[in-house]
Scaffold this motif. Structure first.
Motif, mmCIF file in Angstrom:
data_model
loop_
_atom_site.group_PDB
_atom_site.id
_atom_site.type_symbol
_atom_site.label_atom_id
_atom_site.label_comp_id
_atom_site.label_asym_id
_atom_site.label_seq_id
_atom_site.Cartn_x
_atom_site.Cartn_y
_atom_site.Cartn_z
ATOM 1 N N ARG A 183 0.860 -1.184 0.000
ATOM 2 C CA ARG A 183 0.000 0.000 0.000
ATOM 3 C C ARG A 183 0.892 1.228 0.000
ATOM 4 N N ASP A 197 -2.662 5.527 -3.040
ATOM 5 C CA ASP A 197 -3.393 6.757 -2.755
ATOM 6 C C ASP A 197 -2.542 7.913 -3.254
ATOM 7 N N GLU A 241 -6.400 5.527 -6.119
ATOM 8 C CA GLU A 241 -7.341 6.426 -5.461
ATOM 9 C C GLU A 241 -6.735 7.821 -5.413
ATOM 10 N N HIS A 277 -7.087 11.919 -3.926
ATOM 11 C CA HIS A 277 -7.634 12.698 -2.820
ATOM 12 C C HIS A 277 -7.194 14.147 -2.994
ATOM 13 N N ASP A 293 -5.142 12.689 7.043
ATOM 14 C CA ASP A 293 -5.714 11.526 7.729
ATOM 15 C C ASP A 293 -6.590 10.778 6.730
ATOM 16 N N LEU A 294 -5.980 9.834 6.018
ATOM 17 C CA LEU A 294 -6.688 9.091 4.988
ATOM 18 C C LEU A 294 -7.171 7.755 5.538
ATOM 19 N N PRO A 295 -8.281 7.243 5.033
ATOM 20 C CA PRO A 295 -8.778 5.947 5.505
ATOM 21 C C PRO A 295 -7.896 4.808 5.019
ATOM 22 N N GLY A 296 -7.946 3.710 5.740
ATOM 23 C CA GLY A 296 -7.275 2.504 5.251
ATOM 24 C C GLY A 296 -6.057 2.074 6.026
ATOM 25 N N GLY A 297 -5.603 2.881 7.000
ATOM 26 C CA GLY A 297 -4.485 2.451 7.826
ATOM 27 C C GLY A 297 -3.132 2.858 7.297
#
Length: 202
Positions: free
Chosen positions: A42, A65, A89, A91, A100-104
């Motif tokens: 990731r 991301d 993705e 943003h 502060d992005l989702p997904g860890g």
């Protein structure tokens, strides 16, 4: 960043800025190969612009991301991803605000040629244990090089290392450092400072 900054970058990308720069950072390519970074990692591309590095990482099969303040740049990136047949993705985010992005946590974070000391210090905490941070910035230079003319967008010698080691909230180990002149893929000369760091697992 201000609304004026967002408008400036939207206008630049709408006018075709960096349209010819489709190649990923050679530094990124070299490090991905030497560290064997690949899917299913990731990855986060910070201040991605039109996304040359995000596209490269997505092409390796990573879950990417890509973040930038300019939605015009991100629209170009989304179109390029469709053209290239890759998935990522995007943003749209003001990078002067907390990210502060989702997904860890991330296995790889890339920030190339975007100066933001506060954000830089926060990035190691967004890595998973053992995750890699790769940063490349323009370096202050007394010889003629490409890139920004303003000292605001260049780092003095040693600044990148010190920001990471002195300000990060988690412990990192430096795997690679470089400061000096390089020849760009287009033949121009650049003064760059580069760091690769790994978040400790303990």
């Amino acid at each position: 960043m201000s609304d004026a900054d967002r408008s400036k970058w939207d206008s630049r990308y709408a006018a075709g800025a960096y349209g010819e720069r489709r190649h990923p950072s050679p530094f990124l390519v070299e490090q991905c190969r030497s560290l064997a970074l690949s899917a299913p990692l990731r990855a986060l591309d910070v201040a991605c612009g039109a996304g040359r590095n995000a596209l490269y990482l997505a092409g390796l099969g990573m879950r990417v991301d890509a973040v930038d303040i300019s939605n015009v740049a991100l629209n170009r990136l989304r179109q390029s991803a469709r053209d290239d047949g890759v998935t990522l993705e995007t943003h749209c985010h003001d990078l002067d605000l907390p990210l502060d992005l989702p997904g860890g946590a991330y296995g790889l974070i890339v920030m190339v040629r975007y100066v933001n000391a506060r954000l830089l210090a926060a990035l190691p905490e967004m890595l998973q244990p053992g995750g890699i941070l790769l940063v490349e910035e323009h370096l202050t230079s007394h010889v003629t090089v490409n890139g920004p003319g303003s000292a605001r967008f260049r780092l003095p010698a040693g600044a990148l290392r010190h920001t990471l080691l002195d300000s990060a909230a988690v412990t990192i180990d430096l795997l690679h450092e470089f400061e000096g002149l390089v020849e760009e893929p287009d033949g121009e000369r650049a003064a760059l400072t580069q760091v690769v760091a790994r978040r400790r697992s303990d």
